[in-house]
Scaffold this motif. Sequence first.
Motif, PDB file in Angstrom:
ATOM      1  N   UNK A 176     -16.829  15.615 -20.606  1.00 47.55           N
ATOM      2  CA  UNK A 176     -16.569  14.458 -21.477  1.00 47.55           C
ATOM      3  C   UNK A 176     -16.626  13.182 -20.658  1.00 47.55           C
ATOM      4  N   UNK A 177     -16.936  12.172 -21.358  1.00 48.12           N
ATOM      5  CA  UNK A 177     -17.018  10.904 -20.633  1.00 48.12           C
ATOM      6  C   UNK A 177     -15.645  10.380 -20.305  1.00 48.12           C
ATOM      7  N   UNK A 178     -15.644   9.810 -19.166  1.00 42.92           N
ATOM      8  CA  UNK A 178     -14.428   9.129 -18.700  1.00 42.92           C
ATOM      9  C   UNK A 178     -13.189  10.007 -18.691  1.00 42.92           C
ATOM     10  N   UNK A 179     -13.438  11.254 -18.422  1.00 36.11           N
ATOM     11  CA  UNK A 179     -12.290  12.133 -18.285  1.00 36.11           C
ATOM     12  C   UNK A 179     -11.891  12.184 -16.814  1.00 36.11           C
ATOM     13  N   UNK A 180     -11.220  11.169 -16.402  1.00 33.99           N
ATOM     14  CA  UNK A 180     -10.830  11.030 -14.998  1.00 33.99           C
ATOM     15  C   UNK A 180      -9.357  10.798 -14.882  1.00 33.99           C
ATOM     16  N   UNK A 181      -8.856  11.232 -13.772  1.00 32.25           N
ATOM     17  CA  UNK A 181      -7.520  10.702 -13.423  1.00 32.25           C
ATOM     18  C   UNK A 181      -7.685   9.754 -12.215  1.00 32.25           C
ATOM     19  N   UNK A 182      -6.916   8.742 -12.233  1.00 29.69           N
ATOM     20  CA  UNK A 182      -7.079   7.632 -11.252  1.00 29.69           C
ATOM     21  C   UNK A 182      -5.848   7.471 -10.391  1.00 29.69           C
ATOM     22  N   UNK A 183      -6.057   6.983  -9.297  1.00 29.42           N
ATOM     23  CA  UNK A 183      -4.954   6.422  -8.500  1.00 29.42           C
ATOM     24  C   UNK A 183      -5.526   5.258  -7.674  1.00 29.42           C
ATOM     25  N   UNK A 184      -4.675   4.384  -7.373  1.00 26.61           N
ATOM     26  CA  UNK A 184      -5.169   3.231  -6.590  1.00 26.61           C
ATOM     27  C   UNK A 184      -4.246   2.934  -5.412  1.00 26.61           C
ATOM     28  N   UNK A 185      -4.842   2.435  -4.393  1.00 28.38           N
ATOM     29  CA  UNK A 185      -4.074   2.002  -3.213  1.00 28.38           C
ATOM     30  C   UNK A 185      -4.450   0.532  -2.938  1.00 28.38           C
ATOM     31  N   UNK A 186      -3.448  -0.258  -2.865  1.00 28.98           N
ATOM     32  CA  UNK A 186      -3.732  -1.657  -2.497  1.00 28.98           C
ATOM     33  C   UNK A 186      -3.323  -1.860  -1.033  1.00 28.98           C
ATOM     34  N   UNK A 187      -4.190  -2.410  -0.272  1.00 24.71           N
ATOM     35  CA  UNK A 187      -3.805  -2.733   1.127  1.00 24.71           C
ATOM     36  C   UNK A 187      -4.412  -4.070   1.546  1.00 24.71           C
ATOM     37  N   UNK A 188      -3.789  -4.569   2.454  1.00 27.58           N
ATOM     38  CA  UNK A 188      -4.221  -5.895   2.959  1.00 27.58           C
ATOM     39  C   UNK A 188      -4.450  -5.788   4.468  1.00 27.58           C
ATOM     40  N   UNK A 189      -5.595  -6.196   4.863  1.00 27.42           N
ATOM     41  CA  UNK A 189      -5.809  -6.273   6.311  1.00 27.42           C
ATOM     42  C   UNK A 189      -5.560  -7.726   6.731  1.00 27.42           C
ATOM     43  N   UNK A 190      -4.674  -7.834   7.643  1.00 34.43           N
ATOM     44  CA  UNK A 190      -4.252  -9.196   8.037  1.00 34.43           C
ATOM     45  C   UNK A 190      -5.439  -9.981   8.633  1.00 34.43           C
ATOM     46  N   UNK A 191      -5.426 -11.232   8.352  1.00 39.78           N
ATOM     47  CA  UNK A 191      -6.457 -12.104   8.937  1.00 39.78           C
ATOM     48  C   UNK A 191      -6.216 -12.164  10.440  1.00 39.78           C
ATOM     49  N   UNK A 192      -7.206 -11.874  11.242  1.00 39.41           N
ATOM     50  CA  UNK A 192      -6.968 -12.006  12.673  1.00 39.41           C
ATOM     51  C   UNK A 192      -6.738 -13.472  13.042  1.00 39.41           C
ATOM     52  N   UNK A 193      -6.019 -13.639  14.117  1.00 44.76           N
ATOM     53  CA  UNK A 193      -5.600 -15.033  14.439  1.00 44.76           C
ATOM     54  C   UNK A 193      -6.809 -15.958  14.591  1.00 44.76           C
ATOM     55  N   UNK A 194      -7.898 -15.410  15.098  1.00 51.52           N
ATOM     56  CA  UNK A 194      -9.026 -16.314  15.341  1.00 51.52           C
ATOM     57  C   UNK A 194      -9.738 -16.702  14.056  1.00 51.52           C
TER      58      UNK A 194
END
Lengths: 206, 396
Positions: B96-114
């Motif tokens: 079937x279409x769109x028969x998915x289970x989802x999960x999401x991870x949000x992460x942030x990579x810090x801006x390097x100082x330079x």
Amino acid sequence: MQLIKPKILLADDHGMIRSGITLLIQMEIGDYSITDADSCAKVMSELNKKFYTHLILDLIFADGNALEILPNIKSLYPSLKILIFSMQPSEIHAEVFKKINISYFLSKTSDNDTVVKVLTNFLNNDKNIDQSNSMVSGVNPFKTLSSRELQILHYMLNGFGTKQISDTLNLKMNSVSTLKKRIYQKTDSANFKALIDLCTLYKINY
Amino acid sequence: MLALPSGKIYIDKLLVDGKYCSTASTTIQLPGQVKKLEIIFAVSAWCKKENLYIDYALNNDQWIRVDMASGEPKINFSNLSYGNYNLLIRKMNGFGTNNYSYTSVAFTIATPFYQQWWFRVLAVLAVAAIGYLIFRLRLRGYDLKEKKLFAMVEQKTRDLNLKNIQLEKNDQIKTRLISVINHDIITPLKFMHYAGKALVEKKETIGPEQQLQTISEITQTAKDMEMLSSQILNWIIYQNPNERMQKEEFDLHQSVEMVFAVLKFPAKLKNTQLQNNVPANSVIYQYMEPLRVLVYNLVLNSINFTKEGLVSVQCNIAANTLFIQVTDSGMGMTKEQIDNVMSDEKVIAAANVNNKKGTGLGYMIIKDLLKMMSGSLSIKSIKNNGTTVLVSLPLK
């Protein structure tokens, strides 16, 4: 021809020269009375003390330049005959002497015959043979210097500063500076060194 | 609808460059400069892993299939640049279409100082500062160079001025010498010759008194000229002293005696006594001949300024310095005369003694000699009450 026997005052700062001239006059010209003087001051005091007919005068003395006393002598003793007897070249002083009416000049560098001839003429009151015409060129840059300027030059060559000259000749410092400036102008000398070189070239030495 | 084994996707662990990282917070903060990011998750599924269809999409990009060949459900990222990320993972649950289970991870990579704005500002500032510094350094370099050049030019100017003064002085000395030679040698010689000739040829016509006077005049003049000539030689020798001149040991008492022997005649003419107060056997170490010439000139000066008096020489040694003192009882010197003698720029105006003009050579020689021997001079005088000249010389 002369009426009275010459009475001679011989002024020179060097004893040997006085002795030599005395001998020369007495041997070659005539047995005249000759008195010595070795400084300007002595000349003045001798003239004051006694009567003289002739003055044989050197220009440079230890106590000054005879140019400083000549005007006084001329005005005090107008009849005194004067012969300048000097190392200095005659053409330099010719103008100055003409002004104060001195017509006899004898250079110490002249040979013996000339010395005798000029002295004879002078003592016998004959006309002076003007040596300067035959001897030297007319381009001498010192010819135009006045009596005062020649006096200042004399002291400059002796290493005197403006202040010392003003003290010695009793002149204002300003006058001395002006006269010095005029000497430089008339001789076309840029500085003291050039002036000294020129003096050496024209045999002016004090 | 057929229920397939459905299940959630669990984020198991997060490895940042192989290091475990907590997944507790909703948005995972990661440091800057992450080389390798591994996200390991778990799914509950009753099936072969070949039948598991799991995709992921980073920041709503395209779906990418997770390779399950390695066995472990794992997503690798390498060299992610800084910023906010949202990783979406889906698992197909069945047909079937769109028969998915989802999960999401949000992460942030810090801006390097330079990459931070402040760093850029700082960098720009730093570059500007370095540029400015280089500019300043250069400028300072030029400044220094200029100053150096200026100092050099100044030094050269000073040297030239000194040379000029020296040249002018030499010229004055030359004029003085010419004048002295003319006045005190050539002209007197001429009349000496004349007087001599007269004495030889016409002796009988000259009275005995005049003969004597002329002869004594000739004698005196000869002596004067001898002394003057040796003075001119002294001046020439010691004006530019030879560097090879050497010090030696000698008796100062004897040196003074030698000077007195030469000056006996002029002293006698002035009725002046000469007194050597230097103790016998005063052996010193100095330039012998120059010191003798120095003493000669000092004594000669004193004789010239003295009449019927006394000229004495004494010495004293203290702290490696030799003091020679010449004292006379003569007419003394004026302040101007002393200043004149001590002055370094001028050629000394000759003093007049006994209505005879001095040559000025004496103090010229004395000063040249003192320069050569690193000595110094002081003069004390009271008008009409004598003069004391003190010379100090190093004995080392």
